[in-house]
Design a protein around this motif. Structure first.
Motif, PDB file in Angstrom:
ATOM      1  N   ALA A 271       0.836  -1.207   0.000  1.00  0.00           N
ATOM      2  CA  ALA A 271       0.000   0.000   0.000  1.00  0.00           C
ATOM      3  C   ALA A 271       0.866   1.251   0.000  1.00  0.00           C
ATOM      4  CB  ALA A 271      -0.926  -0.006   1.212  1.00  0.00           C
ATOM      5  N   LYS A 272       1.937   1.235   0.796  1.00  0.00           N
ATOM      6  CA  LYS A 272       2.825   2.388   0.849  1.00  0.00           C
ATOM      7  C   LYS A 272       3.577   2.566  -0.469  1.00  0.00           C
ATOM      8  CE  LYS A 272       3.574   2.729   5.841  1.00  0.00           C
ATOM      9  NZ  LYS A 272       4.585   2.728   6.922  1.00  0.00           N
ATOM     10  N   LEU A 273       3.929   1.438  -1.084  1.00  0.00           N
ATOM     11  CA  LEU A 273       4.623   1.527  -2.358  1.00  0.00           C
ATOM     12  C   LEU A 273       3.740   2.166  -3.415  1.00  0.00           C
ATOM     13  CD1 LEU A 273       6.418  -1.933  -2.462  1.00  0.00           C
ATOM     14  CD2 LEU A 273       7.524   0.294  -2.335  1.00  0.00           C
ATOM     15  N   LEU A 274       2.434   1.951  -3.327  1.00  0.00           N
ATOM     16  CA  LEU A 274       1.506   2.482  -4.306  1.00  0.00           C
ATOM     17  C   LEU A 274       1.078   3.908  -3.976  1.00  0.00           C
ATOM     18  CD1 LEU A 274      -0.767  -0.668  -4.818  1.00  0.00           C
ATOM     19  CD2 LEU A 274       0.948   0.240  -6.396  1.00  0.00           C
ATOM     20  N   ASP A 275       1.424   4.416  -2.819  1.00  0.00           N
ATOM     21  CA  ASP A 275       1.028   5.756  -2.391  1.00  0.00           C
ATOM     22  C   ASP A 275       2.131   6.745  -2.753  1.00  0.00           C
ATOM     23  OD1 ASP A 275       0.221   8.065  -1.188  1.00  0.00           O
ATOM     24  OD2 ASP A 275       0.017   7.240   0.821  1.00  0.00           O
ATOM     25  N   PRO A 276       1.923   7.604  -3.758  1.00  0.00           N
ATOM     26  CA  PRO A 276       2.985   8.527  -4.173  1.00  0.00           C
ATOM     27  C   PRO A 276       3.280   9.621  -3.157  1.00  0.00           C
ATOM     28  CG  PRO A 276       0.949   9.016  -5.335  1.00  0.00           C
ATOM     29  CD  PRO A 276       0.707   7.736  -4.574  1.00  0.00           C
ATOM     30  N   LEU A 277       2.408   9.763  -2.155  1.00  0.00           N
ATOM     31  CA  LEU A 277       2.607  10.817  -1.165  1.00  0.00           C
ATOM     32  C   LEU A 277       3.029  10.271   0.202  1.00  0.00           C
ATOM     33  CD1 LEU A 277      -0.428  13.167  -1.937  1.00  0.00           C
ATOM     34  CD2 LEU A 277       1.910  13.266  -2.822  1.00  0.00           C
ATOM     35  N   ALA A 278       3.335   8.966   0.260  1.00  0.00           N
ATOM     36  CA  ALA A 278       3.690   8.359   1.542  1.00  0.00           C
ATOM     37  C   ALA A 278       4.899   9.043   2.170  1.00  0.00           C
ATOM     38  CB  ALA A 278       3.961   6.862   1.355  1.00  0.00           C
ATOM     39  N   SER A 279       5.916   9.331   1.356  1.00  0.00           N
ATOM     40  CA  SER A 279       7.114   9.977   1.900  1.00  0.00           C
ATOM     41  C   SER A 279       6.810  11.393   2.366  1.00  0.00           C
ATOM     42  CB  SER A 279       8.223  10.004   0.842  1.00  0.00           C
ATOM     43  OG  SER A 279       7.814  10.748  -0.298  1.00  0.00           O
ATOM     44  N   GLY A 280       5.903  12.065   1.671  1.00  0.00           N
ATOM     45  CA  GLY A 280       5.524  13.406   2.083  1.00  0.00           C
ATOM     46  C   GLY A 280       4.801  13.412   3.409  1.00  0.00           C
ATOM     47  N   ARG A 281       3.868  12.495   3.582  1.00  0.00           N
ATOM     48  CA  ARG A 281       3.142  12.407   4.847  1.00  0.00           C
ATOM     49  C   ARG A 281       4.074  12.036   5.991  1.00  0.00           C
ATOM     50  NH1 ARG A 281      -1.607  11.351   1.838  1.00  0.00           N
ATOM     51  NH2 ARG A 281      -0.927   9.323   1.110  1.00  0.00           N
ATOM     52  N   ALA A 282       4.984  11.109   5.741  1.00  0.00           N
ATOM     53  CA  ALA A 282       5.890  10.646   6.787  1.00  0.00           C
ATOM     54  C   ALA A 282       6.870  11.729   7.227  1.00  0.00           C
ATOM     55  CB  ALA A 282       6.665   9.424   6.289  1.00  0.00           C
TER      56      ALA A 282
ATOM     57  N   ALA B 229       1.135  16.252  -9.493  1.00  0.00           N
ATOM     58  CA  ALA B 229      -0.234  15.866  -9.850  1.00  0.00           C
ATOM     59  C   ALA B 229      -0.898  15.114  -8.703  1.00  0.00           C
ATOM     60  CB  ALA B 229      -0.224  15.012 -11.116  1.00  0.00           C
ATOM     61  N   ALA B 230      -0.120  14.286  -8.005  1.00  0.00           N
ATOM     62  CA  ALA B 230      -0.663  13.540  -6.867  1.00  0.00           C
ATOM     63  C   ALA B 230      -1.000  14.473  -5.711  1.00  0.00           C
ATOM     64  CB  ALA B 230       0.330  12.472  -6.413  1.00  0.00           C
ATOM     65  N   VAL B 231      -0.149  15.471  -5.463  1.00  0.00           N
ATOM     66  CA  VAL B 231      -0.430  16.445  -4.411  1.00  0.00           C
ATOM     67  C   VAL B 231      -1.708  17.206  -4.737  1.00  0.00           C
ATOM     68  CG1 VAL B 231       0.396  18.505  -3.211  1.00  0.00           C
ATOM     69  CG2 VAL B 231       2.003  16.692  -3.809  1.00  0.00           C
ATOM     70  N   TYR B 232      -1.845  17.628  -5.982  1.00  0.00           N
ATOM     71  CA  TYR B 232      -3.036  18.372  -6.407  1.00  0.00           C
ATOM     72  C   TYR B 232      -4.286  17.522  -6.223  1.00  0.00           C
ATOM     73  CZ  TYR B 232      -6.346  20.639  -9.592  1.00  0.00           C
ATOM     74  OH  TYR B 232      -7.452  21.227 -10.135  1.00  0.00           O
ATOM     75  N   GLU B 233      -4.232  16.266  -6.669  1.00  0.00           N
ATOM     76  CA  GLU B 233      -5.400  15.392  -6.553  1.00  0.00           C
ATOM     77  C   GLU B 233      -5.781  15.165  -5.096  1.00  0.00           C
ATOM     78  OE1 GLU B 233      -7.906  12.135  -5.907  1.00  0.00           O
ATOM     79  OE2 GLU B 233      -5.796  12.099  -5.322  1.00  0.00           O
TER      80      GLU B 233
ATOM     81  N   PHE C 106      -6.162  22.097   2.949  1.00  0.00           N
ATOM     82  CA  PHE C 106      -5.718  20.700   3.013  1.00  0.00           C
ATOM     83  C   PHE C 106      -4.392  20.541   2.277  1.00  0.00           C
ATOM     84  CE2 PHE C 106     -10.270  20.637   3.597  1.00  0.00           C
ATOM     85  CZ  PHE C 106     -10.429  19.751   4.663  1.00  0.00           C
ATOM     86  N   HIS C 107      -3.443  19.879   2.963  1.00  0.00           N
ATOM     87  CA  HIS C 107      -2.108  19.694   2.398  1.00  0.00           C
ATOM     88  C   HIS C 107      -1.751  18.211   2.421  1.00  0.00           C
ATOM     89  CE1 HIS C 107       1.470  21.011   0.663  1.00  0.00           C
ATOM     90  NE2 HIS C 107       1.889  21.923   1.528  1.00  0.00           N
ATOM     91  N   VAL C 108      -0.504  17.887   2.102  1.00  0.00           N
ATOM     92  CA  VAL C 108      -0.104  16.484   1.990  1.00  0.00           C
ATOM     93  C   VAL C 108      -0.233  15.742   3.315  1.00  0.00           C
ATOM     94  CG1 VAL C 108       1.446  16.835   0.038  1.00  0.00           C
ATOM     95  CG2 VAL C 108       2.335  17.102   2.361  1.00  0.00           C
ATOM     96  N   PHE C 109      -0.090  16.451   4.435  1.00  0.00           N
ATOM     97  CA  PHE C 109      -0.141  15.791   5.744  1.00  0.00           C
ATOM     98  C   PHE C 109      -1.566  15.614   6.266  1.00  0.00           C
ATOM     99  CE2 PHE C 109       1.265  20.254   6.087  1.00  0.00           C
ATOM    100  CZ  PHE C 109       0.109  20.827   6.609  1.00  0.00           C
TER     101      PHE C 109
END
Length: 353
Positions: free
Chosen positions: A4-15, A275-279, A335-338
């Motif tokens: 799930a984390k591998l498929l999440d393009p924003l996982a590193s941003g949230r972490a 694009a992922a952040v925007y979505e 709303f932001h990445v976190f």
């Protein structure tokens, strides 16, 4: 690492953030990521021990310039560094001809309006509602100064229509992207000049701002100091220094410690998929609007605002553990990445108490 984390393009941003649930105020001030916190603490400790490295400070500034240039898709040579949006707006104002007309937006953020209002030399400022900006451009207009995303309302400008209107009438654009870069993909090359203060959506310390200037527009370097020199260390004394040939001639001497914190924050956002952040951000904002019965705007925004003239809704949000803000008689959340769906639920629960 889970799939799930591998498929999440924003996982590193949230972490990268340690923000508690309920922080919906990136449009007011972005919280620092862990990497910024570590960099600032390490720098303070080194400075306290007398181990300031000015050469490294300058290298940090230049890396920050390059990272920001990548974020807004321009060459680093088109980027100037400074500390405040209003200072760069003043630079643009000083470069306009006497008697110029500047077209602004009703209720836009004052840092990109007041420098033109008080520029003197017969410069005339006219303002219209944002949704009429493109059609209000005339042959008499020299500059259109506007925020890409309005601070008070979160409304996103129709940049394509504005740029087209400017092209038809031979004017220029000065666009404030402070409320955009970090969640909304921005190409600064679409405008003649842009300004961005990085302490909001880019989560950098306050005191780091960037100006982009299109090739061919020569501004008056009224703030020139040693850092605007072609060789800053040879430009420290006297008035004979040669200024840089590119946008560095508009540099304002940097607040070193602020850039120490900005570099890792910019590096973090440069590594994320825009694009992922925007979505992600606009989807959460849309969920809150749906829950509250607020119509969707013409152009999606990560900022949600609604009428709150007495501040009652802002009080309810605060009591409910939400960090929000009030601007121009409106409640405002962002709303932001976190952020995630829990923040939407917390906001809805607080407002329905």
């Amino acid at each position: 690492m889970t799939s799930a984390k591998l498929l999440d393009p924003l996982a590193s941003g949230r972490a990268a953030f340690a923000v508690e649930s309920g922080y919906l105020a990136a449009c007011t001030v972005g919280p620092p990521p862990a990497s910024t916190r570590r960099a600032v603490i390490a720098d303070v400790e080194s400075a306290a021990a007398g181990r300031m490295n000015i050469a490294e400070y300058c290298a940090v500034v230049e890396r920050s310039r390059e990272l920001y240039a990548g974020l807004v898709s321009v060459h680093p040579g088109r980027v100037a560094i400074g500390s405040q949006a209003s200072v760069f707006a003043g630079l643009v104002a000083a470069s306009l001809p006497d008697g110029a007309e500047v077209l602004c937006v009703d209720g836009d953020f004052s840092s990109i309006v007041l420098p033109f209002v008080h520029a003197g030399r017969g410069i005339h400022v006219r303002s219209v509602p944002l949704d009429r900006l493109a059609e209000a451009i005339t042959e008499a207009t020299d500059l259109v100064a506007f925020s890409l995303v309005q601070s008070a309302t979160g409304q996103v400008a129709d940049a394509a229509a504005i740029v087209a209107g400017v092209a038809r009438h031979g004017a220029r654009t000065f666009c404030d992207t402070t409320q955009a870069v970090g969640w909304l993909p921005v190409s600064a090359s679409a405008f003649d000049a842009t300004v961005c203060h990085a302490y909001k959506w880019l989560c950098a310390p306050r005191g780091v701002a960037f100006l982009t200037v299109a090739e061919g527009w020569e501004l008056r370097p009224i703030h020139a100091g040693w850092y605007a020199g072609d060789d800053p260390w040879a430009a420290c004394y006297g008035g004979g220094a040669t200024l840089a040939e590119d946008a560095r001639r508009y540099d304002v001497s940097p607040a070193w410690q602020a850039f120490v914190g900005a570099e890792p924050a910019l590096e973090l956002f440069a590594a994320l998929d825009p694009a992922a952040v925007y979505e992600h951000t606009t989807r959460l904002a849309a969920q809150l609007r749906a829950e509250l019965g607020i119509p969707e705007p013409t152009r999606a925004s990560a900022i949600v605002t609604w009428d709150d003239p007495d501040g009652g809704d802002l009080d309810r949000l605060t009591v409910g553990g939400i960090v929000a803000s009030g601007r121009a008689g409106r409640a405002r959340v962002a709303f932001h990445v976190f952020n995630d769906e829990r923040d939407v639920e917390l906001a809805v629960a607080a407002l329905h108490r």
